[in-house]
Design an enzyme around this catalytic site. Structure first.
Site, PDB file in Angstrom:
ATOM      1  CG  ASP A 194      98.249  19.532  43.277  1.00 14.27           C
ATOM      2  OD1 ASP A 194      99.326  20.132  43.130  1.00 14.27           O
ATOM      3  OD2 ASP A 194      97.491  19.721  44.252  1.00 14.27           O
ATOM      4  CG  ASP A 213     101.874  20.268  48.365  1.00 16.23           C
ATOM      5  OD1 ASP A 213     102.561  19.238  48.334  1.00 16.23           O
ATOM      6  OD2 ASP A 213     102.351  21.418  48.341  1.00 16.23           O
TER       7      ASP A 213
END
Length: 285
Positions: A22, A24
């Site tokens: 991922d 952020d």
């Protein structure tokens, strides 16, 4: 791959493997899309009110993450705002400000993990809910091999229509991971995944080595219950300061459009795009 990373360490008699990240709050310390709000304001794409709203959203995101309902509301708001925004201008603004805005907020720990996975012969794949216009350049900066990101429809006039073609979120991320594994020959039981959000549990479940990174409260509880490793990343650092080669990958990030069954020509979602204001409104802003 020649240059930044040495490949071939992994035993090639076994199926290929990958590490899925991922973006952020996992690889970078903030929301990738919201970080560009000031640049888009200066480029005339959003007004001051939109800048303030994205700043507040960034604060909420950093303070406690966003649950499913919050992410859905954010998606609806930002996809509506992006309608009519010129895609080429978005790309130009991101390219001009990428290193100034994103380079300083990349976690040193995440950069080290990317380096370690590459050295071990694993592909690195960024899987992000943010839009492709933002995520693809960041993936290239990081030396990622592939990128899965949200994409929006672009009209014949070269502007976002406001419609979402592919939303890289929740179970859809896991589906993309499985499709990539099938097309690339990854052995998911030997693959790795990293995320901060409870909404990414389906992606974490899809691999044999899931990791919670700076997890929100719900993911922390889930990780402890499942005995998943919990990692804390808290050292943002410029790539050029830690390892110059990381900021100059030898090959560009590849968009995993085929893996999610969508047209490669479709441009990505920019989460907080807005209509260009009329001249008078721009002056007042």
């Amino acid at each position: 791959m020649v240059g930044a990373y040495a490949r071939g360490v992994e035993n090639h008699s076994l199926p290929r493997t990958a590490a899925f990240f991922d973006l952020d709050k996992t690889v970078i310390a903030k929301s990738s899309t919201l970080t560009f709000s000031k640049s888009f304001y200066q480029g005339g794409l959003i007004n001051r009110r939109a800048v303030l709203r994205t700043a507040y959203t960034q604060f909420v995101f950093l303070a406690g993450g966003a649950d499913h309902d919050q992410m859905e509301r954010m998606r609806e708001y930002l996809s509506a705002l992006c309608k009519g925004w010129n895609v080429q201008q978005v790309q130009e603004i991101v390219a001009e400000t990428l290193h100034d805005l994103i380079d300083p907020i990349i976690y040193d720990e995440a950069a080290s993990l990317i380096e370690e996975h590459h050295t071990a012969g694993r592909d690195v794949v960024i899987v992000s809910t943010s839009g492709a216009e933002v995520v693809e350049p960041i993936g290239e900066m990081l030396g990622a091999d592939r990128v899965v990101a949200t994409r929006m429809v672009v009209g014949e006039d070269g502007c976002f229509t406001g419609e979402i073609e592919y939303y890289a979120y929740g179970p859809t991320k896991a589906e993309a991971v499985r499709q990539l594994a099938e097309s690339e020959g990854y052995d998911l039981a030997r693959c790795y995944a990293y995320s901060d959000s409870i909404t990414d549990v389906p992606m974490l479940e899809a691999v044999g080595h899931p990791h919670a990174v700076n997890p929100d409260r719900a993911l922390r509880r889930e990780a402890l219950a499942r005995e998943w490793p919990v990692l804390v990343f808290n050292r943002p650092v410029r790539l050029k300061q830690r390892l110059p080669g990381l900021s100059m990958p030898a090959r560009p990030a590849l968009v995993a459009a085929a893996a999610v069954g969508a047209a490669a020509a479709t441009a990505g979602l920019v989460w907080y795009a807005a209509r260009r204001r009329a001249g008078a409104a721009a002056v007042s802003a």
